[in-house]
Every structure is written in structure tokens, then in C-alpha cells.
Design a protein around this motif. Structure first.
Motif, PDB file in Angstrom:
ATOM      1  N   PHE A 181       0.833  -1.277  -0.044  1.00  0.00           N
ATOM      2  CA  PHE A 181       0.066   0.025  -0.133  1.00  0.00           C
ATOM      3  C   PHE A 181       0.855   1.139  -0.159  1.00  0.00           C
ATOM      4  O   PHE A 181       0.398   2.286  -0.394  1.00  0.00           O
ATOM      5  N   THR A 184       1.342   2.832  -3.327  1.00  0.00           N
ATOM      6  CA  THR A 184       0.000   3.021  -4.322  1.00  0.00           C
ATOM      7  C   THR A 184      -0.900   3.773  -3.473  1.00  0.00           C
ATOM      8  O   THR A 184      -1.548   4.701  -4.012  1.00  0.00           O
ATOM      9  N   HIS A 185      -1.178   3.620  -2.154  1.00  0.00           N
ATOM     10  CA  HIS A 185      -2.279   4.186  -1.481  1.00  0.00           C
ATOM     11  C   HIS A 185      -1.539   4.540  -0.143  1.00  0.00           C
ATOM     12  O   HIS A 185      -1.297   3.990   0.826  1.00  0.00           O
ATOM     13  N   THR A 187      -2.783   6.698   2.301  1.00  0.00           N
ATOM     14  CA  THR A 187      -3.746   6.533   3.428  1.00  0.00           C
ATOM     15  C   THR A 187      -3.616   5.317   3.950  1.00  0.00           C
ATOM     16  O   THR A 187      -3.492   4.764   5.200  1.00  0.00           O
TER      17      THR A 187
END
Length: 226
Positions: A181, A184-185, A187
């Protein structure tokens, strides 16, 4: 390619020679002691820790049972340091191996039984039949208590293995999700990293608690037989 999560529990090898024995001996090598007139901070902290543990755990043992204190405290330190060292990256957790835990549990359990049979055989055999049992149920109660007695070392070894293994697998899965994550993300990566941090704190507590529980159960078995 993602590494198999269970590969972390395989015994490492060097030149086709298993190095698990060295991992088991590392906790003993960390405790270095030289006779001195004055102790340093490390020896003072260890002394206070030993006093606190012995007052809480071995205070209710009989004089014959208190002869086991040195061995039990050494066992506590070995399991505790093995659990804590296993939380470091690129390390082998020796207490995650059922064979090692059973090798500790079975001889200690057997020693408590032998001690009870030699010191006070009548009281030891009396544990096989609870007081006030109905006469028709006496044979079944004896069989149930015997099975319960034989399951004690298995429960000791499996409890320690399952708790250490489950915690390491959970940390591996969360850390893998964090790495996926984080690029890519942001949060979700931050949330999983926070979860991994909290889980690491939890595993620190579990490492200490499982060492305490293992030795405490041995003390309870010893208390029944001395």
C-alpha cells in the motif's frame, strides 16, 4: 515474488548445517557475568527482576519446591530472551518450534510427577480422584484425570508455539500489506503501518507473558507435587 510466510519458521542452514542450535544458545551468551564487588546497572536490574518474580511466583512453594528456583528462573530468562530476539528482523525464533518447546515441557512435567511420587505418593495419587465423587463414576473420573494429567505437557508446548507462531504470521501479513500500500495508496499504507506498530507492541507483551505463563504453570504443577 512474495516469500512464503512459513519460511520464517524453517531452521536456517550454513553450509548444509542447521544453525538453530546457535539461535537457542544466543540468550545464554547475552547474559555475561563476572564476579565484582560492586554491580553495574545491568546486574542490579536483573537482581531486582529476579527478586520480584521469585516473590510473586515461588513464594508459595514448599522448601523442597523452592530448590527448583534457580532452574525455573534460568528457564524464564531463556524463553523470554528467545521470544524477544525472535521479534528482530532476519532472526530465527527458536520458541516457534514445537520440538524445542516439547523438549522443555515434557522433562519438566515428568520431573514434577517423579518428585510427587517420591516425596508424597499418597497426595499425588489423590489428585486422580476429586473429593466427593460418586461411587459409580469413580473409574471414569480416574480416566478423565489421567488423560488431563497426560495432556499437560502437550498444552504447555502447543500454547507457547501457537502464540509465537500466530503473532509472527500476523506481523508478516500486515507488513506485506504495508509494503504493497505504501507505494500505491498513502492513506492505507499509513493505516497499515500504524496497525503494524501497535501489533509489534502487542507481540512484545505476548513474548513476556508467554514466558511468564510457561514457568508459572510449571510452578503450579510443582506445587501440587511437593
Amino acid at each position: 515474488m512474495t516469500m512464503n510466510m512459513f519460511e520464517q519458521f524453517m531452521s536456517p542452514e550454513l553450509l548444509m548445517i542447521p544453525t538453530a542450535t546457535l539461535s537457542m544458545l544466543i540468550p545464554a551468551l547475552l547474559i555475561h557475568h563476572k564476579p565484582k564487588l560492586l554491580g553495574n546497572r545491568t546486574t542490579t536490574a536483573i537482581t531486582l527482576f529476579l527478586k520480584m518474580v521469585m516473590m510473586n511466583m515461588t513464594n508459595q512453594l514448599t522448601p523442597n519446591g523452592q530448590k527448583w528456583c534457580k532452574m525455573l528462573m534460568g528457564l524464564l530468562f531463556m524463553i523470554l530472551l528467545s521470544n524477544l530476539l525472535g521479534l528482530l528482523p532476519y532472526t530465527f525464533t527458536s520458541t516457534s518450534q514445537l520440538s524445542m518447546n516439547m523438549a522443555m515441557a515434557i522433562p519438566l512435567w515428568m520431573a514434577t510427577i517423579i518428585t510427587g511420587m517420591t516425596k508424597k505418593p499418597s497426595a499425588t495419587l489423590a489428585h486422580m480422584l476429586p473429593e466427593g465423587s460418586p461411587t459409580p463414576l469413580i473409574p471414569f473420573m480416574i480416566i478423565i484425570e489421567t488423560i488431563s494429567l497426560l495432556m499437560r505437557p502437550l498444552a504447555l508446548g502447543v500454547r507457547l508455539t501457537a502464540n509465537i507462531t500466530a503473532g509472527h504470521l500476523l506481523m508478516t501479513m500486515v507488513s506485506t500489506a504495508t509494503l504493497n500500500f505504501i507505494s500505491t495508496h498513502i492513506t492505507m499504507g499509513t493505516m497499515t503501518w500504524l496497525l503494524l506498530f501497535l501489533l509489534s507492541l502487542l507481540e512484545l507483551a505476548v513474548a513476556c507473558i508467554q514466558a511468564y505463563v510457561f514457568v508459572l504453570l510449571i510452578i503450579l504443577y510443582l506445587q501440587e507435587n511437593t
